[in-house]
Design an enzyme around this catalytic site. Sequence first.
Site, mmCIF file in Angstrom:
data_model
loop_
_atom_site.group_PDB
_atom_site.id
_atom_site.type_symbol
_atom_site.label_atom_id
_atom_site.label_comp_id
_atom_site.label_asym_id
_atom_site.label_seq_id
_atom_site.Cartn_x
_atom_site.Cartn_y
_atom_site.Cartn_z
ATOM 1 N N TYR A 26 0.839 -1.199 0.000
ATOM 2 C CA TYR A 26 0.000 0.000 0.000
ATOM 3 C C TYR A 26 0.877 1.252 0.000
ATOM 4 O O TYR A 26 0.645 2.197 -0.771
ATOM 5 C CB TYR A 26 -0.925 -0.015 1.222
ATOM 6 C CG TYR A 26 -1.644 1.282 1.476
ATOM 7 C CD1 TYR A 26 -2.648 1.727 0.617
ATOM 8 C CD2 TYR A 26 -1.312 2.079 2.571
ATOM 9 C CE1 TYR A 26 -3.303 2.936 0.841
ATOM 10 C CE2 TYR A 26 -1.955 3.284 2.801
ATOM 11 C CZ TYR A 26 -2.948 3.700 1.935
ATOM 12 O OH TYR A 26 -3.590 4.904 2.163
ATOM 13 N N GLU A 48 -11.479 5.610 5.536
ATOM 14 C CA GLU A 48 -10.917 6.463 6.576
ATOM 15 C C GLU A 48 -11.941 6.809 7.651
ATOM 16 O O GLU A 48 -11.586 6.888 8.834
ATOM 17 C CB GLU A 48 -10.341 7.724 5.941
ATOM 18 C CG GLU A 48 -9.057 7.447 5.165
ATOM 19 C CD GLU A 48 -8.830 8.378 3.995
ATOM 20 O OE1 GLU A 48 -7.819 8.208 3.309
ATOM 21 O OE2 GLU A 48 -9.691 9.253 3.752
ATOM 22 N N TRP A 56 -5.107 1.872 10.871
ATOM 23 C CA TRP A 56 -5.265 1.766 9.426
ATOM 24 C C TRP A 56 -5.016 0.341 8.957
ATOM 25 O O TRP A 56 -5.641 -0.130 8.009
ATOM 26 C CB TRP A 56 -4.344 2.749 8.720
ATOM 27 C CG TRP A 56 -4.455 2.700 7.229
ATOM 28 C CD1 TRP A 56 -3.507 2.315 6.337
ATOM 29 C CD2 TRP A 56 -5.611 3.027 6.437
ATOM 30 N NE1 TRP A 56 -3.983 2.388 5.052
ATOM 31 C CE2 TRP A 56 -5.275 2.825 5.074
ATOM 32 C CE3 TRP A 56 -6.904 3.479 6.751
ATOM 33 C CZ2 TRP A 56 -6.168 3.054 4.039
ATOM 34 C CZ3 TRP A 56 -7.797 3.713 5.708
ATOM 35 C CH2 TRP A 56 -7.430 3.500 4.375
#
Length: 200
Positions: A26, A48, A56
Amino acid sequence: MSDYKHDQTQKFRCPWCLGFEDYIRYHDEEWGVPVYSDRTHFEFLVLESAQAGLSWSTILKKRHGYAKAFKDFDYRKVADFSEEEIANLITDPNIVRNRLKIEAAVNNARRFMEVQEKYGTFTGFMLDFVDGKPVQNAWNSMGEVPATTDLSNTVAKELKRYGFKFLGSTTVYAHLQATGIVNDHLVHCFRHQEVKRMAK
């Protein structure tokens, strides 16, 4: 996948991504790359806002589940979700089963289209905050990277005015970083210059 392990010994990366290989991928392929697709902006807004109070990495592991649950992040379809569909999502183990966050995603899809109606694209709306030019920061350590800025405060306030939910200044700053409106790769990270060159 072994390539990522091999690269890790040769390239300096932002330290936050070194937990597992999907996280490294990522970082290497997506984080900070300027986003000019409204659908991708919506995807990150969903993910988010779901992250609030979580890591995350937790959300990243559920990304495929979110793509399936939220119709591959087609905001038009999400905006039309019924109460029954929302109730079904609350039982889906592949996403964060929080009613308020799920309802916020549906609400935000509707607000997203209202922004599009006014600005033409959500991307254009976001880029207007930086006069169309992504911010290029030059941090040397993670300790220098802020959690919020005047920019994220301004964007969060405007999103709130439109009725968006679960998108406070900290979450908005994460969005600005992820979508390349702000380049927060550390200067020694091999992606810093690569991302900088991608900005239109």
